[in-house]
Design an enzyme around this catalytic site. Structure first.
Site, PDB file in Angstrom:
ATOM      1  N   LYS A   1     113.191  34.648  31.042  1.00  0.00           N
ATOM      2  CA  LYS A   1     113.014  35.964  30.453  1.00  0.00           C
ATOM      3  C   LYS A   1     114.407  36.568  30.253  1.00  0.00           C
ATOM      4  CE  LYS A   1     110.468  40.280  31.381  1.00  0.00           C
ATOM      5  NZ  LYS A   1     109.530  40.949  32.312  1.00  0.00           N
TER       6      LYS A   1
ATOM      7  N   SER B   1     103.756  42.474  34.870  1.00  0.00           N
ATOM      8  CA  SER B   1     104.334  41.771  33.718  1.00  0.00           C
ATOM      9  C   SER B   1     104.403  40.257  33.808  1.00  0.00           C
ATOM     10  CB  SER B   1     105.726  42.300  33.437  1.00  0.00           C
ATOM     11  OG  SER B   1     105.623  43.533  32.778  1.00  0.00           O
TER      12      SER B   1
ATOM     13  N   SER C   1     105.388  42.692  30.283  1.00  0.00           N
ATOM     14  CA  SER C   1     106.560  42.609  29.444  1.00  0.00           C
ATOM     15  C   SER C   1     107.111  41.199  29.307  1.00  0.00           C
ATOM     16  CB  SER C   1     107.652  43.520  30.015  1.00  0.00           C
ATOM     17  OG  SER C   1     108.019  43.074  31.317  1.00  0.00           O
TER      18      SER C   1
END
Ligand code: GLN
Length: 483
Positions: free
Chosen positions: A76, A175, A151
């Site tokens: 990420k 997330s 997210s």
């Protein structure tokens, strides 16, 4: 080759069926071909990947082994990667090349993992839809008109579309688990303090925790093994021995006490999801688990408490982005105030600015007691509810999300509607508990996740239950059409 799980890749590499370099080239080509439909990557690190893959092949040729040695993954884009853009999905950090690797990145690299790229995400990890990224929305491979969740939606979409077997994510209020649920993956948020936050760009420091997204519990165990451990550079890292997570997968579920909170099945839950959750309960009962109804009486206060605490911490964490020290700086500032105002006004997107304003307001003199302190008290009540529940049961089970993936744009003008999607996930962050989401079926062709929560440091128990469930169900093996 792109269908292989991490566990299968480890066996294939050990048996010399293919090299890490061959596999890496196949996946890089697949990313180049398919990612334009998904937008799941912000940066593709082809040179780094090939260098790491060749190095892993040399290490294997020299007799080294290890499940992550030569395994392709992605991070990420809020994990700092030395010399590589680490954008956090924001214009603010579009030009930021991290000067060092995050502990998670360094640990996985040392274990021999190959970094294919940095994945798209909601700006500063704020969101549940992956629509707030400066680099554009991420699409759900199960239906390109729908969100993948957020997210960590880039990591989720990429793994679900078989662009790679596993990726890192972070979970501040859901997330990892929520995008895992919405894309048919297994995602694990570890206990707060289990995985180092050093070099992980902060959203809300008392809630943030890194963890893996993969297709199976077995692969999450492999990833977590590479990520977990004490880090003296993170003052909230906990010095607890890291168990062998893969060894915990095969325990029997006979007599395991599973608690199902009655508050989870309220009006907000899509009844079709409720039915799938009940089916997963029945499946686990067949494997020997004992089901008990429990209560988490303060659950309804979790969303308001979280949406005070998380923005409060964010407003403090994001004050460092001032146009002076990091990232974006506006053109021709008139004076210092103009530099701050315009750099932040132009560098941050709408949702980030909204959270900074809410957080600064909640922390301001006169409102601190009414909002922030009150929210912290609720946080304690929520933790107490869990402690009481875990006196009676070993695992808590429920839905991961109240709805399947929604259409891109459907909730973007109504932030509160999006916040409500976090109702089942944020309590684990407020209490610091580990949680896992695993595939449990489909509604209108869109995946549904079941969430498991366990006491502190019982990640092995979560992985054990999920693995046994996956040995007896095939939801997690379903592949989105076109990928
Ligand atoms: N959806 C939640 C939020 O927007 C959680 C995000 C996260 O876990 N990073 O804050």
């Amino acid at each position: 080759m792109h269908q292989l799980t991490l566990a299968e890749i480890a066996r294939g590499l050990a048996d010399k069926k293919f090299s890490s370099e061959e596999l890496t080239k196949v996946l890089l080509a697949r990313i180049a071909q398919l990612d334009p439909q998904l937008n799941s990557f912000i940066s593709i690190t082809e040179d780094l990947a090939l260098t790491q893959a060749k190095a892993a092949d040399v290490r294997r040729a020299n007799g080294e082994s290890g499940t992550l040695l030569g395994a392709p993954i992605a991070h990420k884009d809020l994990f700092c990667t030395q010399g590589i853009r680490t954008s956090c999905g924001s214009k603010m950090l579009d030009n930021f090349k991290a000067p060092y690797d995050a502990t998670v990145v360094a640990k996985l690299a040392a274990a021999g993992a190959v970094t294919l790229g940095k994945t798209n995400m909601d700006e500063f990890a704020m969101g549940s839809a992956n629509e707030s990224s400066y680099y554009g929305a991420v699409k759900n491979p199960w239906n390109l008109e729908h969100v993948p969740g957020g997210s960590s939606g880039g990591s989720a979409a990429a793994v679900a579309a078989r662009l790679l077997p596993a990726a890192t994510g972070t979970d501040t209020g859901g997330s990892i688990r929520q995008p895992a649920a919405l894309t048919n993956l297994t995602g694990l948020k570890p206990t707060y303090g289990r995985v180092s936050r050093w070099g992980m760009i902060a959203y809300a420091s008392s809630l943030d925790q890194g963890g893996p997204l993969a297709r199976t519990a077995e692969d999450c165990a492999i990833m977590l093994q590479g990520m977990a451990g004490f880090d003296p550079q993170d003052s909230t890292s906990i010095d607890e021995p890291v168990p062998d997570y893969s060894a915990s997968l095969n325990g029997s579920l006979k007599g395991l006490r599973i608690g199902v909170p009655k508050e989870y099945f309220s009006a907000g839950l899509d009844p079709r999801i409720a039915e799938l959750i009940h089916n997963s309960v029945k499946e686990l009962e067949k494997l020997g688990a004992v089901i008990k109804e429990i209560s988490l009486p303060n659950m309804q206060h979790a969303i308001p408490a979280y949406y005070v605490i998380a923005p409060a911490e964010a407003s403090s964490n994001l004050s460092r982005f001032d146009g002076v020290r990091f990232g974006y700086r506006c053109e021709d500032p008139k004076d210092l105030t103009d530099l701050y105002k315009r750099s932040r006004g132009e560098g941050f997107g709408a949702e980030v600015q909204r959270r900074i304003m809410v957080g600064a307001y909640a922390l301001s003199a006169g409102y601190y007691d009414a909002y922030y302190l009150k929210a912290q008290k609720i946080r304690r009540l929520i933790k107490n509810d869990f402690m009481a529940a875990f006196n009676e049961v070993d695992i808590i089970l429920g839905p991961t999300t109240p709805n399947p993936a929604w259409k891109i744009g459907a909730k973007s003008s109504d932030p509160v509607a999006a916040y409500l999607e976090d109702v089942y996930t944020i309590t684990a962050n407020l209490a610091g508990l580990p949680g896992l989401s695993m595939p449990a079926g489909f509604v209108d062709g869109l995946p549904v996740g079941v969430q498991l929560l366990a006491p502190y440091f019982q990640e092995g128990r979560l992985l054990n239950v999920a693995h046994q469930y996956q040995l007896n169900t095939d939801w997690h093996t379903r592949t989105p059409t076109g990928f």
